[in-house]
Design a protein around this motif. Sequence first.
Motif, PDB file in Angstrom:
ATOM      1  N   LEU A  54       0.834  -1.187   0.000  1.00 27.90           N
ATOM      2  CA  LEU A  54       0.000   0.000   0.000  1.00 27.90           C
ATOM      3  C   LEU A  54       0.879   1.252   0.000  1.00 27.90           C
ATOM      4  N   ILE A  55       1.907   1.203   0.787  1.00 29.00           N
ATOM      5  CA  ILE A  55       2.837   2.331   0.830  1.00 29.00           C
ATOM      6  C   ILE A  55       3.452   2.548  -0.548  1.00 29.00           C
ATOM      7  N   LEU A  56       3.870   1.472  -1.151  1.00 28.95           N
ATOM      8  CA  LEU A  56       4.509   1.594  -2.462  1.00 28.95           C
ATOM      9  C   LEU A  56       3.544   2.134  -3.499  1.00 28.95           C
ATOM     10  N   LYS A  57       2.325   1.619  -3.449  1.00 30.15           N
ATOM     11  CA  LYS A  57       1.336   2.089  -4.412  1.00 30.15           C
ATOM     12  C   LYS A  57       1.068   3.578  -4.222  1.00 30.15           C
ATOM     13  N   SER A  58       0.901   3.959  -2.965  1.00 23.04           N
ATOM     14  CA  SER A  58       0.653   5.371  -2.665  1.00 23.04           C
ATOM     15  C   SER A  58       1.818   6.228  -3.141  1.00 23.04           C
ATOM     16  N   ALA A  59       2.985   5.765  -2.835  1.00 18.35           N
ATOM     17  CA  ALA A  59       4.178   6.514  -3.237  1.00 18.35           C
ATOM     18  C   ALA A  59       4.228   6.657  -4.748  1.00 18.35           C
ATOM     19  N   ALA A  60       3.967   5.562  -5.451  1.00 17.89           N
ATOM     20  CA  ALA A  60       4.046   5.595  -6.909  1.00 17.89           C
ATOM     21  C   ALA A  60       3.096   6.644  -7.476  1.00 17.89           C
ATOM     22  N   GLN A  61       1.871   6.642  -6.962  1.00 21.12           N
ATOM     23  CA  GLN A  61       0.906   7.622  -7.460  1.00 21.12           C
ATOM     24  C   GLN A  61       1.371   9.058  -7.239  1.00 21.12           C
ATOM     25  N   ALA A 110       2.122   8.481   3.612  1.00 21.24           N
ATOM     26  CA  ALA A 110       1.501   7.821   4.756  1.00 21.24           C
ATOM     27  C   ALA A 110      -0.008   8.056   4.763  1.00 21.24           C
ATOM     28  N   ALA A 111      -0.392   9.299   4.535  1.00 22.93           N
ATOM     29  CA  ALA A 111      -1.818   9.627   4.561  1.00 22.93           C
ATOM     30  C   ALA A 111      -2.567   8.778   3.546  1.00 22.93           C
ATOM     31  N   LYS A 112      -1.999   8.680   2.357  1.00 24.87           N
ATOM     32  CA  LYS A 112      -2.659   7.904   1.315  1.00 24.87           C
ATOM     33  C   LYS A 112      -2.733   6.424   1.688  1.00 24.87           C
ATOM     34  N   ALA A 113      -1.741   5.972   2.425  1.00 27.70           N
ATOM     35  CA  ALA A 113      -1.734   4.561   2.831  1.00 27.70           C
ATOM     36  C   ALA A 113      -2.464   4.359   4.160  1.00 27.70           C
ATOM     37  N   LYS A 114      -3.035   5.425   4.665  1.00 26.03           N
ATOM     38  CA  LYS A 114      -3.790   5.399   5.925  1.00 26.03           C
ATOM     39  C   LYS A 114      -2.983   4.888   7.113  1.00 26.03           C
ATOM     40  N   ILE A 115      -1.760   5.340   7.162  1.00 29.25           N
ATOM     41  CA  ILE A 115      -0.969   5.087   8.358  1.00 29.25           C
ATOM     42  C   ILE A 115      -0.308   6.404   8.754  1.00 29.25           C
ATOM     43  N   LYS A 116       0.513   6.365   9.780  1.00 27.78           N
ATOM     44  CA  LYS A 116       1.216   7.562  10.177  1.00 27.78           C
ATOM     45  C   LYS A 116       2.630   7.550   9.601  1.00 27.78           C
ATOM     46  N   ALA A 117       3.168   8.733   9.408  1.00 26.89           N
ATOM     47  CA  ALA A 117       4.458   8.841   8.713  1.00 26.89           C
ATOM     48  C   ALA A 117       5.540   7.958   9.322  1.00 26.89           C
ATOM     49  N   GLY A 118       5.600   7.967  10.642  1.00 25.11           N
ATOM     50  CA  GLY A 118       6.644   7.186  11.294  1.00 25.11           C
ATOM     51  C   GLY A 118       6.567   5.697  10.969  1.00 25.11           C
ATOM     52  N   SER A 119       5.354   5.222  10.745  1.00 29.01           N
ATOM     53  CA  SER A 119       5.167   3.790  10.499  1.00 29.01           C
ATOM     54  C   SER A 119       5.817   3.315   9.221  1.00 29.01           C
ATOM     55  N   ILE A 120       6.027   4.241   8.313  1.00 29.09           N
ATOM     56  CA  ILE A 120       6.678   3.862   7.060  1.00 29.09           C
ATOM     57  C   ILE A 120       8.022   3.216   7.334  1.00 29.09           C
ATOM     58  N   TYR A 121       8.658   3.688   8.393  1.00 26.24           N
ATOM     59  CA  TYR A 121       9.999   3.194   8.683  1.00 26.24           C
ATOM     60  C   TYR A 121      10.010   1.791   9.264  1.00 26.24           C
ATOM     61  N   PHE A 168      10.323   0.442   5.470  1.00 30.49           N
ATOM     62  CA  PHE A 168      11.408   0.927   4.621  1.00 30.49           C
ATOM     63  C   PHE A 168      12.423   1.693   5.451  1.00 30.49           C
ATOM     64  N   ASP A 169      13.640   1.669   4.999  1.00 30.89           N
ATOM     65  CA  ASP A 169      14.669   2.359   5.770  1.00 30.89           C
ATOM     66  C   ASP A 169      14.793   3.831   5.420  1.00 30.89           C
ATOM     67  N   SER A 170      14.270   4.212   4.279  1.00 34.20           N
ATOM     68  CA  SER A 170      14.376   5.611   3.885  1.00 34.20           C
ATOM     69  C   SER A 170      13.453   5.889   2.711  1.00 34.20           C
ATOM     70  N   LYS A 171      13.257   7.144   2.469  1.00 34.77           N
ATOM     71  CA  LYS A 171      12.452   7.554   1.330  1.00 34.77           C
ATOM     72  C   LYS A 171      13.092   7.027   0.036  1.00 34.77           C
ATOM     73  N   GLU A 172      14.388   7.050   0.000  1.00 37.04           N
ATOM     74  CA  GLU A 172      15.083   6.597  -1.200  1.00 37.04           C
ATOM     75  C   GLU A 172      14.851   5.109  -1.457  1.00 37.04           C
ATOM     76  N   GLU A 173      14.706   4.378  -0.379  1.00 42.74           N
ATOM     77  CA  GLU A 173      14.466   2.959  -0.585  1.00 42.74           C
ATOM     78  C   GLU A 173      13.096   2.743  -1.219  1.00 42.74           C
TER      79      GLU A 173
END
Lengths: 236, 236, 236, 236
Positions: C51-58, C74-85, C88-93
């Motif tokens: 979901l994160i990847l899909k949101s990011a791609a869009q 994060a908002a698009k994936a309906k989680i909080k920003a911190g949870s992305i980590y 994933f280890d970074s935005k670049e990842e």
Amino acid sequence: MRAIRSSTRSRDGSRPGAAARRSKATSVANKRNTEAEDAPAQLKSERSRDLILKSAAQLFRRQGFSATTLRQIAAKAKIKAGSIYYHFDSKEEILDEVLDRGLRHVFETVKNAVEQAGKVSHRRRIGLAIEAHLVALLETSDFTSANIRIYGQLPEHLKKPHRPLRRAYAEYWDQLFINARRAGEIRADMEVVPLRMFVIGALNWTIEWFRLENRDAVLELARRTETLIFEGVNKP
Amino acid sequence: MRAIRSSTRSRDGSRPGAAARRSKATSVANKRNTEAEDAPAQLKSERSRDLILKSAAQLFRRQGFSATTLRQIAAKAKIKAGSIYYHFDSKEEILDEVLDRGLRHVFETVKNAVEQAGKVSHRRRIGLAIEAHLVALLETSDFTSANIRIYGQLPEHLKKPHRPLRRAYAEYWDQLFINARRAGEIRADMEVVPLRMFVIGALNWTIEWFRLENRDAVLELARRTETLIFEGVNKP
Amino acid sequence: MRAIRSSTRSRDGSRPGAAARRSKATSVANKRNTEAEDAPAQLKSERSRDLILKSAAQLFRRQGFSATTLRQIAAKAKIKAGSIYYHFDSKEEILDEVLDRGLRHVFETVKNAVEQAGKVSHRRRIGLAIEAHLVALLETSDFTSANIRIYGQLPEHLKKPHRPLRRAYAEYWDQLFINARRAGEIRADMEVVPLRMFVIGALNWTIEWFRLENRDAVLELARRTETLIFEGVNKP
Amino acid sequence: MRAIRSSTRSRDGSRPGAAARRSKATSVANKRNTEAEDAPAQLKSERSRDLILKSAAQLFRRQGFSATTLRQIAAKAKIKAGSIYYHFDSKEEILDEVLDRGLRHVFETVKNAVEQAGKVSHRRRIGLAIEAHLVALLETSDFTSANIRIYGQLPEHLKKPHRPLRRAYAEYWDQLFINARRAGEIRADMEVVPLRMFVIGALNWTIEWFRLENRDAVLELARRTETLIFEGVNKP
DNA sequence: CATGAATGAGTCTTCATTCAT
DNA sequence: CATGAATGAAGACTCATTCAT
């Protein structure tokens, strides 16, 4: 006496931004300082920089490096956290300079004290070194106390650039002891390195408990320490 | 010898959560201990707890409290960070117990050494105390070294609960010196508090440089330190 | 058809944290996917990741990489920003994987279309490739369109890991044209590289204006493009 | 040929600050221009402005709008970031003018080329337009390439003011194609809008790969593209 | 005109902590 | 008992922007 050369990366002007600005400001300041007196001719920029460093040193000393936040440093320097980055490129760069100033300060203080003593006994020279070290540590510089207190807990990469200067300082003390031993003022069977560790350790540990009240208190402490080291606690 | 009473809040069973769970676990352990033998009957729970504490102590010692993350502690204890909360309510609670164990450990070691000595000179007693302190600090316990190293940089509210025990330990040393002075083995003009600071400081500072190689190294260091303290560096 | 091997650093399991967790999860998922059907047997973790990847791609596609914030993702994936980590280890990842998935998707789609065609004319093969490329780009994957759109503006170090796969895809097209030319379906004086650039360029640029309405729209576009490329605008 | 009217808000003199200052500067410049000659009489102010815009265009083109910082732009223009605000009220205003100049540049270049051709075939006219578009895009203007590259990823409110001019340019091309079709030089069943998209897309995509080596390279590319569009890849 | 110095909002990232399973 | 997954508060750092000089 010659100023002790800094050994920190914060001195290479290789990065853009804060580093570049800095070197320019510093060179100007140097010029000014030779023309004029001391503090007043400082650029605004340099005053802020110094204030940040002083604030950082105090906080590092009290709380350690990682427990100290840039916001705390900024608050103490009466600026906003973001502004720190006009003067430094990172928290680590601040640390670097704090450590560097701290060690250079004791080193210079001790060297000066010893060199100005002229022809005196070795015990006297060591006594002066002890006094100077304690004065630098407890009285004149948060930089020195910060250095002494936090260095041991820093990660390798932060300690590394400071090793050469640390080693030089250690060797300076070793030489004091070697000379004293050669002159027969210290027992011949006394090994120098453990002795230096013992002495410096006893001195450094004072940060953990000594609270400055007046100048004499430090001098008194120094005198006592010298006696202890040379004569021990035995009945004479 | 009596175990030294802990003075930490981690002992009050007043909070819910981990603390409650813990006491339950302990009672179960007690039951088991009556059924079975001694060491092996430790519950899995308690083994984990100990492992967490040991891991924490090592990391605190090396990096300080705030630079150490629960994930690092967990990794070292081969569990996941979340699991720590089954055993402890917070990072501070771990700290509390690490500090407590650390100080109790030196204290007990020193007390034991001195009490088992029987009828010996005061210098010998102090020598044994020095040796025991160094052994505890450098050889047997990461708890003790963690305590010594990080205590000074902790915020007030974390230091507070440990003050009574620290004071008790200081007084124990003071008593050793007072007795020695009364017996004339220490010069009459020597003030006890600065002396204790000096001695303990020299001992504690060893964490910063001493790297354990073999048992004898610590004993040798202790012997040397004792000599230094009693006789000083003067030619005899 | 064989899956195209990923060429991104996000695949080495060398880092701790998110990377490690990931590889474990993925292997489990693979096992499950062979046993069961498709989507439902996914771990919670993997669903979030996807979901994160899909949101990011869009978002990358619409706004570019640097204009997209983790909070938006994060908002698009309906989680909080911190949870992305956790994932994933970074935005670049995230970027890395978005780019990788995007290119692998077109590549596989095109390859499949061409390989399943069997014995057909070269023009038909190229026509199928055009259609597949457009479908992947405009219809099935935000990953592909994100890749196409943002790649050119990324800094070197972010592009680098994706070069091999990009080259492979380019060569695949070149081969289609070379074969067609050898068979006489393309003029002999037509150079392959500029031709490929021209064709792919015309196809890729469709992201800038084409708004998907129905499946047929893309197929119609593909048909038209094929005609244009083969016959030009001239009166026949 | 008439200059194409700018459609950007950067032209309304309604705001205070840089805009106001600017108009003042311009009037001064006008005065000077009547006194002196042509190019050299540009005010320092205007030279800086131009330099800022040129620098911005290059950076926007390479990295996109949001990845480009004002400090980068300033560095490239050899001034300091703060100074930009003498010439522009905001980063967005710079963008506005970059976009505007970029589109006006292609538009004028293409129009000029077509209008100066006089009485030639429609294919020739379109060929000249292709050539002019490519020259503007790849050779003469970072403004144009910046526009083409970043426009699609900008947020609505930044795109909006540029729509009219974009539409006008699109219609200009449409007209070229319509005329050619009416004259029978383009197949009657060819719809104009998709055709224009296809052609412009193929042209625009060249920014992604074409590296300028010499003037002829662009002309050669233009020639090839024309052939491709008119005749396709078929064997004749 | 230009700069040095500062600001504050916002960015990516970390980390102690929670809780369902 | 332990974990996987998530959270939110806070941390370091960036950057457009301001303004006195």
